[in-house]
Scaffold this motif. Sequence first.
Motif, short mmCIF file in Angstrom:
data_model
loop_
_atom_site.label_atom_id
_atom_site.label_comp_id
_atom_site.label_asym_id
_atom_site.label_seq_id
_atom_site.Cartn_x
_atom_site.Cartn_y
_atom_site.Cartn_z
N LEU A 193 0.83 -1.21 0.00
CA LEU A 193 0.00 0.00 0.00
C LEU A 193 0.87 1.26 0.00
O LEU A 193 1.76 1.41 0.84
CB LEU A 193 -0.91 0.00 1.23
N GLY A 194 0.60 2.15 -0.96
CA GLY A 194 1.34 3.41 -1.05
C GLY A 194 2.40 3.39 -2.14
O GLY A 194 2.86 4.44 -2.58
N GLU A 195 2.78 2.21 -2.60
CA GLU A 195 3.85 2.12 -3.59
C GLU A 195 3.32 2.15 -5.01
O GLU A 195 2.22 1.67 -5.28
CB GLU A 195 4.63 0.81 -3.40
N LYS A 196 4.17 2.66 -5.91
CA LYS A 196 3.86 2.54 -7.34
C LYS A 196 4.06 1.08 -7.75
O LYS A 196 4.93 0.40 -7.19
CB LYS A 196 4.80 3.43 -8.15
N PRO A 197 3.28 0.60 -8.74
CA PRO A 197 3.38 -0.83 -9.12
C PRO A 197 4.75 -1.24 -9.63
O PRO A 197 5.11 -2.42 -9.59
CB PRO A 197 2.33 -0.99 -10.22
N GLU A 198 5.55 -0.27 -10.09
CA GLU A 198 6.87 -0.59 -10.65
C GLU A 198 7.79 -1.29 -9.64
O GLU A 198 8.65 -2.08 -10.02
CB GLU A 198 7.57 0.68 -11.15
N PHE A 199 7.60 -1.01 -8.36
CA PHE A 199 8.50 -1.62 -7.36
C PHE A 199 8.22 -3.12 -7.22
O PHE A 199 9.13 -3.92 -7.12
CB PHE A 199 8.35 -0.90 -6.01
N ARG A 200 6.94 -3.45 -7.23
CA ARG A 200 6.59 -4.87 -7.14
C ARG A 200 7.03 -5.61 -8.42
O ARG A 200 7.48 -6.75 -8.35
CB ARG A 200 5.09 -5.04 -6.91
N GLU A 201 6.88 -4.93 -9.56
CA GLU A 201 7.32 -5.55 -10.83
C GLU A 201 8.82 -5.81 -10.81
O GLU A 201 9.29 -6.84 -11.30
CB GLU A 201 6.95 -4.64 -12.01
N ALA A 202 9.58 -4.86 -10.26
CA ALA A 202 11.04 -5.04 -10.16
C ALA A 202 11.36 -6.22 -9.26
O ALA A 202 12.25 -7.02 -9.55
CB ALA A 202 11.69 -3.77 -9.62
N ALA A 203 10.61 -6.34 -8.17
CA ALA A 203 10.82 -7.46 -7.25
C ALA A 203 10.51 -8.79 -7.94
O ALA A 203 11.25 -9.77 -7.78
CB ALA A 203 9.95 -7.29 -6.00
N LEU A 204 9.45 -8.79 -8.75
CA LEU A 204 9.09 -10.01 -9.50
C LEU A 204 10.22 -10.39 -10.46
O LEU A 204 10.61 -11.55 -10.57
CB LEU A 204 7.78 -9.78 -10.26
N GLU A 205 10.74 -9.38 -11.15
CA GLU A 205 11.84 -9.61 -12.10
C GLU A 205 13.05 -10.22 -11.38
O GLU A 205 13.66 -11.18 -11.87
CB GLU A 205 12.22 -8.26 -12.72
N LEU A 206 13.39 -9.68 -10.22
CA LEU A 206 14.54 -10.19 -9.46
C LEU A 206 14.26 -11.61 -8.97
O LEU A 206 15.15 -12.46 -8.98
CB LEU A 206 14.83 -9.27 -8.27
N SER A 207 13.02 -11.87 -8.58
CA SER A 207 12.69 -13.19 -8.03
C SER A 207 12.89 -14.28 -9.08
O SER A 207 13.20 -15.42 -8.76
CB SER A 207 11.26 -13.21 -7.50
N ARG A 208 12.75 -13.91 -10.36
CA ARG A 208 12.93 -14.90 -11.44
C ARG A 208 14.39 -15.31 -11.58
O ARG A 208 14.71 -16.24 -12.30
CB ARG A 208 12.38 -14.34 -12.76
N ARG A 209 15.29 -14.57 -10.92
CA ARG A 209 16.71 -14.95 -10.94
C ARG A 209 17.09 -15.81 -9.74
O ARG A 209 18.24 -15.90 -9.35
CB ARG A 209 17.57 -13.68 -10.97
N GLY A 210 16.10 -16.39 -9.09
CA GLY A 210 16.40 -17.35 -8.02
C GLY A 210 16.49 -16.73 -6.63
O GLY A 210 17.14 -17.30 -5.76
N PHE A 211 15.85 -15.57 -6.41
CA PHE A 211 15.81 -15.00 -5.07
C PHE A 211 14.49 -15.42 -4.39
O PHE A 211 13.42 -15.28 -4.98
CB PHE A 211 15.90 -13.47 -5.11
N ASP A 212 14.60 -15.87 -3.14
CA ASP A 212 13.40 -16.29 -2.41
C ASP A 212 12.72 -15.11 -1.73
O ASP A 212 11.53 -15.17 -1.42
CB ASP A 212 13.79 -17.32 -1.34
N ALA A 213 13.49 -14.07 -1.46
CA ALA A 213 12.91 -12.86 -0.86
C ALA A 213 13.65 -11.64 -1.41
O ALA A 213 14.85 -11.70 -1.66
CB ALA A 213 13.04 -12.90 0.65
N ILE A 214 12.90 -10.57 -1.62
CA ILE A 214 13.48 -9.33 -2.14
C ILE A 214 13.11 -8.21 -1.17
O ILE A 214 11.94 -8.03 -0.84
CB ILE A 214 12.95 -9.00 -3.55
N VAL A 215 14.13 -7.49 -0.71
CA VAL A 215 13.91 -6.39 0.23
C VAL A 215 14.31 -5.09 -0.46
O VAL A 215 15.46 -4.91 -0.83
CB VAL A 215 14.76 -6.57 1.51
#
Lengths: 250, 150
Positions: A175-197
């Motif tokens: 809540l409060g964030e632009k959708p681009e941040f979650r999209e970036a986290a999704l992109e990173l998660s596809r490289r084998g990260f279990d959690a993105i901070v």
Amino acid sequence: MITSIQTDRLVVISDLHLGNPFSNAKKKVLPFLKWAAREKYDICINGDGLEIAQASFSKVAFEVPEFFRILGDFKRAGREVYYVTGNHDIALEHFLEDWGMMKVSPFLNVTSGETRIRIEHGHIYDPFFVKHPQLYETLTHLGGYLLKMHPEFYRAWISFERFTSRLRARKTGILGEKPEFREAALELSRRGFDAIVLGHTHHPGESVLETGSLYLNPGSWMLTPHFVNIHSGKVSLMEWKPAIPSQRMP
Amino acid sequence: MARNTENRFEHEFIEDYEDGACIFEEGDTGRDLYIIQSGAVQIKKNTPKGQINMAVFKKGDFFGDMALLQSLPRYASAFAVGETKLLILKPAGFLMKIRRDPTFAFEMLQQLSFRVKMSNDRLLEVLKRNQIPMEEIQGILNLLGGGSQA
């Protein structure tokens, strides 16, 4: 430059903005650091720990000595201090590293148990910062004057962002964030990260991504003292309560 | 089994491999880049003295970069170690991947730099062990460095 580490216990805090007219993070963060050192945690400051975009150097110099003294104690006790640079302190990158008390990097890949965690400030995913960097910098600078006159303007801005976020059609992120941040986290998660901070947005929260990975943001200590707790491969968002630091975010 | 999750991922897909399955073979002409989402991958190369193990890559590592970046046939073969899930980037999507995920380029450069250093260190060790004259070692290193730079 170190960007990959292994640790069993790490706490991540973000956006302290020490030196900013609105920030009273120092009062809360000093006892938190002492607690983390006692509990044998390593610590990661995930960007914008110091405020050099909206405050004078003398203001920052006045605010930080005790903070750095405790980080020094941390280091002497055999714990590690990691500093991931953000957009408000990127100019300090080499300056901070040369002090020798912390490891400075643009992002951190953490392995804890079997879990891979990515820690990054996240300003490079902010569409306004990327598309109009000079305008962003100018407005940030001007915002500093506004905060000097009316510090409460910052709280109003955060409420406004939360309000506009509620109006969006897709409400899957924090809540409060632009959708681009979650999209970036999704992109990173596809490289084998279990959690993105990530940090930067000042909005604390967590969200499960389509890949099954967890996306977290500890927000800013200018508002609420949230932190990400990494312990033996488990990653969770918590709020610092001086007596019992264990209350989980709803 | 390939599956796309969204349009923006149209040039990349995910594949699952069983333990020991061949991902590609030395000499293949594929140009895809692989990122390990889970599991591990062993790289093996055929030599006159038989097949040697060159490296084992784990979760988060990438491989297949030589074929993608230099348009060369596969330099070695790749095999899954345990149940392995790979994110496969098609050449057409590589630059878009870097645009969406700019630190990926940084991490690639960092890993490639590490691999170059490891190769140089290993080569120096072998050359010293075999008592090759210093001038010859210098000549080989100059060749690897693309000239006479340090």
